[in-house]
Design an enzyme around this catalytic site. Structure first.
Site: not given
Lengths: 138, 493
Positions: B192, B441
């Protein structure tokens, strides 16, 4: 057969620590301890990151531990859907050794609390698969 | 050696002069003077000295060869980082007399690197195109922003999390589609936080003098697999040998941190819900966000538990998206754009991948360490930050970020959100673009999107989301459940 016998669904077939599964079959959860420098590891490792040794012994994780955090999952990743809800947690045992795993389903959901005493129980999942879980100590 | 000196800044010259003097100065007073001056500046608190050996005699234990010296002490990140002064002989003489070796004040030879262009695709549930087309949307915006043509990009760094892609080795694909052949390209991954790691890599490529203009592309098309498959693959971002066999997924991991935080500090589910209320406030005005609905506290508090104590609205959504940053050396930045935004601090740290290796469940150690390094490099304190983007993949992650970044003391993050101090009008505005919770995301694109927001804020171009007079901005971007922590600090020109 080796390490793929560990857990509900295994993603690892081959590891030098596969003796871990043999200990489970013998009803023991074990970590490794470095023969050279005495560093203790759980999960087990075959190589010591402290002194670089590859000489490891196994030590049992026994006695009471303390639950330090937990969560009850109502959704699960692919392959685990039929198990929900299930509770995952981390407990701390002697010498600061921490163990991550599921909690025994017989825990009453409202009774699970950080700080409660737990111990490790090895479980036979059937189909020649083995795992461990955290159960109330008393 | 001569070539290095030729490339160096005035500092190399200064140090060189110091060495020259030293040859006629057996006591080395002048050399000590150079070092002491650097140390004094450091003790005043705003600048950092690196590379000056604490005990110069240690150097004398080596055979004193130039290469040993180089490997031992003479390193740094600046263009003139390799400062080799005087001749081989004079260095040996210095060592043999136990004089301090005058490595130069780091900040003064640290190259400046700017962000000169930013772009982002809209973040959407299911992008109606391929990954190369998705990437091009962010690329086009960034190139137009900087006013560049493809031949002005010296190299590209491509960032994503590979488990979502059918395409093997996406960097090669992207370089071709974006028109960036034959320039160098390669792939950088830290799940991420991939594109913040890309920023770090791009910075190093420029600060080293290897390239002048570097493009950092982040992308992810998550919609090609189901949510359960996605959770399973995300869960494999943790330890697959020892943890995944229990059925792990990201919400459960962060939920264990939420439980730890609640137990230690008395934080409540409602405190976390307040963070989502803020997120939806700003998500509504971000036209590139995937979730733009208004959310009430009551709605967020509905007991739809994903992994206790985290509920549906405590979790961000998967999305497809791309981000693009263009970085440049000081000289190029000043030449190419009106409002360069300078990268002034970069911190990165890591923590054990498995939960059994974590020493606390109330904060992310990797973020705390990364923040300290970034603040030290930038020479600022948490209270100097005017606007921040933090990695709120879950509400608890933003709560911990308040504390890990020093915006609040440990356990006091809840007071920040209760008092609305992280709203645009508050003491430290955080995620006033809606954050991951509202934007979505898309793993590899997220860090670049956060950086884009901060760059726009520091240029005064953030529109309705603008924090008035923002001069210093911070980006906190976490990979996995606190495996990789990246904290980056930016300053307006």
């Amino acid at each position: 057969m080796g390490f793929e016998q560990f857990g509900i669904l295994s993603f690892t077939g081959s590891t030098k620590t596969e003796q871990f599964v043999d200990f489970l079959k013998g009803n023991e959860l074990r970590g490794t301890v470095c023969k050279e420098c005495g560093a203790r590891f759980f999960p087990p490792r075959s190589d010591c990151s402290v002194c670089l040794s590859d000489q490891m012994d196994w030590f049992p994780i026994a006695g009471e531990g303390t639950l330090i955090t937990f969560t009850t999952a109502n959704f699960a990743p692919a392959g685990f859907e039929k198990d929900v809800p299930y509770t995952l947690g981390v407990a701390e045992f002697a010498d600061g050794v921490k163990v991550f795993g599921r909690l025994d389903k017989s825990f009453a959901p409202d009774a699970v609390a950080v700080g409660m005493k737990v111990k490790v129980r090895v479980i036979d999942l059937g189909s020649d698969r083995f795992s461990y879980e955290l159960v109330p100590a008393r | 050696m001569r070539r290095m000196l030729a490339q160096g800044s005035w500092l190399a010259g200064t140090a060189c002069a110091a060495f020259t003097t030293c040859r006629n100065d057996p006591d080395g007073d002048q050399i000590r003077g150079v070092c002491e001056a650097a140390r004094t500046r450091n003790s005043r608190g705003t600048q950092k000295v690196q590379g000056i050996p604490r005990d110069p005699r240690k150097l004398a234990t080596t055979d004193g060869t130039v290469s040993t010296l180089l490997n031992t002490v003479i390193s740094g990140r600046g263009r003139a980082a390799l400062i080799l002064m005087g001749s081989y002989g004079s260095i040996q003489a210095l060592i043999s007399r136990n004089h301090t070796v005058p490595l130069v004040h780091k900040e003064e030879f640290m190259a400046k690197v700017a962000v000169i262009g930013v772009g982002q695709s809209a973040f959407v549930r299911a992008y109606p195109g391929s990954i190369r087309e998705l990437a091009f949307e962010a690329y086009r915006e960034a190139m137009k922003d900087a006013g560049l043509k493809s031949d002005q990009i010296d190299a590209s760094v491509v960032c994503s999390a590979p488990e979502y892609d059918k395409q093997r080795t996406p960097a090669g694909l992207m370089a071709e589609y974006l028109g960036l052949n034959p320039q160098p390209t390669f792939y950088v991954e830290s799940v991420c936080s991939s594109s913040s790691s890309g920023l770090r890599t791009g910075y190093a490529l420029i600060a080293s003098g290897l390239h002048d203009v570097v493009l950092v592309l982040g992308f992810q098309k998550m919609s090609e697999i189901t949510s359960a498959e996605s959770q399973e693959r995300m869960g494999r971002g943790a330890d697959i040998q020892w943890e995944a066999p229990f059925g792990t997924m990201m919400p459960a991991y962060y939920a264990m941190y939420a439980r730890g935080h609640f137990e230690k500090f008395g934080t409540t589910e409602e405190d976390l819900a307040l963070i989502r209320v803020k997120s939806s406030t700003y998500g509504q005005i971000n036209e590139k966000a995937v979730f733009r609905k208004s959310l009430t506290l009551e709605k967020i508090m509905e007991p739809k538990y994903i992994a206790t104590p985290l509920k549906m609205f405590d979790c961000c959504a998967n999305a497809d998206g791309a981000s693009c940053l263009i970085l440049a050396s000081e000289e190029k930045a000043k030449d190419l754009v009106q409002k360069p935004v300078w990268i002034t601090g970069l911190g990165m740290a890591t923590a054990p991948i498995n939960m059994a290796g974590r020493d606390s469940f109330s904060g992310l150690k990797c973020a705390q360490l990364a923040a300290k390094r970034a603040y030290d490099m930038a020479g600022i304190k948490p209270s100097d930050v005017d606007v921040a983007e933090v990695h709120d993949c879950f509400t608890i992650a933003e709560m911990m970020a308040y504390e890990d970044l020093g915006f609040a003391e440990a356990g006091q993050g809840k007071e920040l959100i209760r008092n609305k101090e992280t709203y645009k009008e508050g003491k430290i505005p955080v995620n006033v673009d809606g954050g991951l919770l509202s934007k979505g995301h898309p793993i590899g694109a997220t860090g670049g999107s956060q950086i884009r927001t901060i760059v726009l804020q520091l240029r005064g171009e953030a529109g309705e989301m603008q924090v008035p007079n923002a001069k210093i901005g911070l980006v906190h971007n976490i990979g996995g459940v606190g495996i990789y922590g990246n904290v980056s600090i930016f300053a307006a020109d």
